[in-house]
Design an enzyme around this catalytic site. Structure first.
Site: not given
Ligand SMILES: *Cc1c(COP(=O)(O)O)cnc(C)c1O
Length: 370
Positions: A139, A267, A315, A41
């Site tokens: 779940r 930043y 990013m 998966k």
């Protein structure tokens, strides 16, 4: 402050070591002594579903497992012929593709069963199903109070030739904590579920409960088939067994700059140089899967040693403090790898960002060259 060079076009690269996947698969096939389902998966835990599937099938796995039916069909379209099970689909889905592409589906309730039976009516061929019991995770899977009714309905559908019940499955919530009482409770509930299915007349040849951690640590959970995902790509959630990590992420230095003590970086200036030093810029950031929460904690391997990531991870880029090392543009940094040379590992990155290895390996972005 002197900019010594400007950016060169280059990209981060992810390399997957299929030999490592092969060795891990052989270990699980031998250790479990059971049929092995390779769970691929999330694009094979970020390692490439098709290539991990093929490698696993050549090294002792006989089944494949995925969540969505779409993932299963994608394997078929890549010419993979082995049995495939898909276990997470909405009851509203048209299950025709499961029959067309010979994909087994998990059935966690009566609505799913009705949808699967409807698809098999349309196809004129029975669907193959694995009844799924919730053994303590709340779940997926039928709750115990609905289980007998589900088994009864499945038995009726099987007798009518609409489905074949080939398996009963469950999934443990705390398999990564060997010896935790919840594992015995889960095993007991699973054994109860199998007994109920038999009492309703079903004779499912497959019974499967264990994933990676339980396969390694809990022989009583192995039943007839083990579903192993993380372990095949070198992740052991139980922390008991050395496996072979299969991913190496590298990135070229695209610029370097020498800065004086006191120069703030990135930043919001979360880091400042404490001495004059050389900074190296790598062209990948949180959009490529480097967790921002690892800012000022992570390291990369550069110029034969570990160098800290400094300032905020952005990013698309990250700054590394190379210290006095004469790093130059074009040199390649290893963000993580198997750790053989001393480079950081996926486990290191998981620790630096307070998460698990699974989240790191499945989070590598599409921009990264494979
Ligand atoms: C993901 C998953 C697995 C594989 O778990 P690993 O711990 O990665 O081996 C097995 N079964 C189910 C139902 C899953 O969702």
């Amino acid at each position: 402050m002197t900019a010594l060079a400007t950016a060169v076009p280059a990209a981060a690269t992810l390399e997957v070591d299929l030999e490592a996947v092969a060795a891990n698969t052989r270990l699980f096939a031998e250790r479990s002594g059971r049929a092995l389902m390779a769970v691929v998966k999330a694009d094979g835990f970020g390692h490439g579903a098709t290539q991990v599937a093929r490698t696993a099938l050549r090294n002792g796995a006989s089944w494949l497992g995925v969540t969505s039916l779409d993932e299963a069909v994608a394997l078929r379209l890549d010419d993979i012929d082995a049995p495939v099970l898909s276990w997470l689909n909405p009851a509203e889905l048209d299950f025709s593709a499961a029959i067309t592409y010979r994909v087994d589906v998990a059935v966690p309730g009566l609505e799913h069963l009705a949808a699967v039976v409807a698809a098999s009516d349309r196809a004129g061929r029975p669907a193959r199903v694995h009844l799924q019991l919730d053994v303590g995770m709340a779940r997926e899977g039928a709750s115990p109070r609905d289980w007998a009714r589900l088994c009864r309905a499945a038995d009726r559908a099987e007798r009518a030739g609409r489905i074949r019940v080939v398996g009963v499955m469950g999934h443990l919530a705390r398999g990564d904590e060997p010896g935790h009482p919840a594992n015995k409770e889960g095993r007991d509930r699973f054994a109860w579920g199998v007994a109920v299915a038999r009492r309703q007349g079903l004779r499912p040849p497959l019974r499967h409960l264990a994933a990676t951690a339980a396969t390694l640590t809990d022989p009583l959970s192995r039943h007839t088939l083990c579903r192993v995902g993380a372990g095949l790509v070198g992740i052991d959630p139980s922390g008991t067994t050395p496996l072979h990590p299969a991913m190496t992420l590298t990135a070229p230095v695209v610029s370097v700059r020498d800065v004086k003590a006191g120069t703030p970086v990135g930043y919001t200036h979360t880091w400042s140089a404490t001495r004059s030093t050389r900074l190296a810029l790598l062209p990948l950031g949180y959009a490529d899967g480097l967790p921002r929460s690892a800012s000022n904690r992570a390291e990369v391997w550069l110029h034969g040693r570990r160098c800290p990531v400094v300032g905020r991870i952005s990013m698309d880029q990250v700054v590394v403090d190379a210290g006095a090392a004469p790093v130059t543009v074009g040199e390649v940094a290893t963000v993580f790898g198997p750790g053989d040379l001393g480079e950081p590992t996926v486990a290191d990155w998981a620790r630096w960002s307070d998460t698990i290895e699974h989240e790191i390996v499945t989070g590598i972005g599409h921009r990264v060259r494979r």
